[in-house]
Design an enzyme around this catalytic site. Structure first.
Site, PDB file in Angstrom:
ATOM      1  N   ASP A   9       7.568  -0.936  10.707  1.00  0.00           N
ATOM      2  CA  ASP A   9       8.509  -1.811  11.440  1.00  0.00           C
ATOM      3  C   ASP A   9       9.930  -1.248  11.486  1.00  0.00           C
ATOM      4  O   ASP A   9      10.619  -1.357  12.494  1.00  0.00           O
ATOM      5  CB  ASP A   9       8.601  -3.193  10.768  1.00  0.00           C
ATOM      6  N   HIS A  59      11.857  -6.008  16.067  1.00  0.00           N
ATOM      7  CA  HIS A  59      11.627  -4.561  15.930  1.00  0.00           C
ATOM      8  C   HIS A  59      10.482  -4.073  16.820  1.00  0.00           C
ATOM      9  O   HIS A  59      10.724  -3.369  17.781  1.00  0.00           O
ATOM     10  CB  HIS A  59      11.488  -4.120  14.470  1.00  0.00           C
ATOM     11  N   THR A 109      13.941 -10.203   6.418  1.00  0.00           N
ATOM     12  CA  THR A 109      12.573  -9.694   6.370  1.00  0.00           C
ATOM     13  C   THR A 109      11.697 -10.877   5.942  1.00  0.00           C
ATOM     14  O   THR A 109      12.228 -11.944   5.643  1.00  0.00           O
ATOM     15  CB  THR A 109      12.455  -8.497   5.402  1.00  0.00           C
ATOM     16  N   THR A 110      10.379 -10.712   5.933  1.00  0.00           N
ATOM     17  CA  THR A 110       9.514 -11.828   5.540  1.00  0.00           C
ATOM     18  C   THR A 110       9.877 -12.253   4.119  1.00  0.00           C
ATOM     19  O   THR A 110       9.780 -11.448   3.197  1.00  0.00           O
ATOM     20  CB  THR A 110       8.032 -11.395   5.603  1.00  0.00           C
ATOM     21  N   GLU A 160      -3.017 -11.071   0.925  1.00  0.00           N
ATOM     22  CA  GLU A 160      -2.022 -10.092   0.477  1.00  0.00           C
ATOM     23  C   GLU A 160      -1.065 -10.840  -0.437  1.00  0.00           C
ATOM     24  O   GLU A 160      -0.397 -11.784  -0.008  1.00  0.00           O
ATOM     25  CB  GLU A 160      -1.278  -9.477   1.666  1.00  0.00           C
ATOM     26  N   GLY A 202       8.422  -5.077  -0.965  1.00  0.00           N
ATOM     27  CA  GLY A 202       9.358  -4.572  -1.974  1.00  0.00           C
ATOM     28  C   GLY A 202       8.788  -3.520  -2.905  1.00  0.00           C
ATOM     29  O   GLY A 202       9.422  -3.168  -3.906  1.00  0.00           O
ATOM     30  N   GLY A 223       6.545  -0.513   3.318  1.00  0.00           N
ATOM     31  CA  GLY A 223       7.326  -0.113   4.478  1.00  0.00           C
ATOM     32  C   GLY A 223       8.674   0.468   4.124  1.00  0.00           C
ATOM     33  O   GLY A 223       8.912   1.675   4.208  1.00  0.00           O
ATOM     34  N   HIS A 224       9.582  -0.392   3.688  1.00  0.00           N
ATOM     35  CA  HIS A 224      10.983  -0.027   3.566  1.00  0.00           C
ATOM     36  C   HIS A 224      11.232   1.212   2.703  1.00  0.00           C
ATOM     37  O   HIS A 224      11.988   2.104   3.090  1.00  0.00           O
ATOM     38  CB  HIS A 224      11.770  -1.232   3.018  1.00  0.00           C
TER      39      HIS A 224
END
Ligand code: PXP
Length: 251
Positions: A9, A59, A109-110, A160, A202, A223-224
Site C-alpha cells: 500500500d 493509496h 492506517t488500520t 489475521e 506493525g 508492509g511499512h
C-alpha cells in the site's frame, strides 16, 4: 515455514503524494508503480502480495488491483471493508484471499481489529459472497477469544491477529509480554476452532523474533517496515532479508 505476505500500500501512498489527480492512463510518467514493487517483492521471495482498496482510495486505485491480479505470480490478498461498492469490485477481481478490515476515514492506517460481534450479519454475508467465488476469507481481529469465536461463526476459515498493540509496546517489557501472551492464547484458541492463523500490523525486523516465539503462524502480513527498508536497500533485498529472518527465528 511461516509465509510472508508483503503489503505494498505505501508504494501507492508515495505515488498519490504527487499524482493523486493524474489518471492512470495519462501519458506522463507516474511513479512508483505498485505493480513493479509487487514484482520486485516476488523476486525477493514474497509468498503473497497484499493491497488494501480503501473506500477513500487513499493509496491503491481500482486499476492497481486489476493489474496485480493479472500480473503477479504469487497469491493476491485484497484487504477491504464490507462496503457494497468494494465487495462488487472484489467479486470481479477474484483475489485468492481477502482480509476484511474496519475502515474509518480519519485513521492514518488500520487502527483496530474488526468488531465481528457488532457487525455480524454484514460480515457473514460478505464472507459468504466471497467464499462462493473461491476466495479464502480472513478477518482482521484483535487477539481476543470472543472475536475469534464470532469470526469462526461468520464462516471465515482464517483470521489475521492484529499485532499493533504488541508493536506499540516495544520498550516496555511488561506490556510486551502481556501482548505476546494475548497473541499466544488467541492463536491457540483459533487453532482449536480449526482456523488458519495469520498476523499483521506493525511487524518489523526487530519485533519479529518475539512474535514468532509466541505462536506458529501461517502467514505474516508486513508492509511499512519492508517499504521503509526498501528505500535504503531496494525492495527485493528488503523482502529477502525479512524472509531470512523469519526462517532464522524458526517461523
Ligand atoms: N494487516 C492489516 C490487516 C493491515 O491493515 C495492515 C496495514 O495496512 C498490515 C497488515 C500491515 O501493517 P504494517 O504496514 O504496519 O506492516
Amino acid at each position: 515455514m511461516t509465509k510472508l505476505g508483503v503489503n505494498i500500500d505505501h508504494s501507492a501512498t508515495l505515488r498519490e503524494a504527487r499524482y493523486r489527480e493524474t489518471p492512470a492512463d495519462s501519458k506522463i510518467v507516474i511513479e512508483p508503480s505498485p505493480l513493479q514493487i509487487a514484482l520486485a517483492a516476488e523476486r525477493g521471495g514474497a509468498d503473497s502480495i497484499t493491497a488494501h482498496l480503501r473506500e477513500d482510495r487513499r493509496h491503491m486505485r481500482d486499476s492497481d488491483v486489476f493489474a496485480l491480479r493479472e500480473n503477479i505470480s504469487t497469491k493476491l490478498n485484497l484487504e477491504m471493508s464490507c462496503a457494497e461498492e468494494i465487495l462488487k469490485i472484489a467479486l470481479k477481481v477474484r483475489p485468492d484471499y481477502v482480509c476484511l478490515v474496519p475502515e474509518n476515514r480519519r485513521e492514518v492506517t488500520t487502527e483496530g481489529g474488526l468488531d465481528v460481534k457488532s457487525n455480524f450479519d454484514t460480515i457473514k454475508r460478505c464472507v459468504e459472497s466471497l467464499s462462493e467465488i473461491g476466495t479464502k476469507v480472513s478477518i482482521f481481529i484483535d487477539p481476543d477469544a470472543s472475536q475469534i469465536e464470532f469470526a469462526a461463526k461468520a464462516g471465515a476459515p482464517m483470521v489475521e491477529l492484529h499485532t499493533g498493540a504488541y508493536a506499540n509496546a516495544w520498550g516496555n517489557s511488561e506490556a510486551l509480554n502481556m501482548e505476546l501472551e494475548r497473541i499466544s492464547e488467541a492463536a491457540k484458541f483459533g487453532e482449536i476452532l480449526s482456523l488458519t492463523i495469520n498476523s499483521g500490523h506493525g511487524i518489523n525486523y526487530k519485533n519479529l523474533e518475539g512474535l514468532l516465539s509466541a505462536a506458529k503462524f501461517n502467514e505474516l502480513n508486513i508492509g511499512h517496515s519492508i517499504i521503509s527498508r526498501a528505500l535504503i536497500v531496494g525492495m527485493e533485498k528488503a523482502v529477502s532479508e525479512m524472509k531470512s529472518l523469519i526462517s532464522h527465528y524458526g517461523g
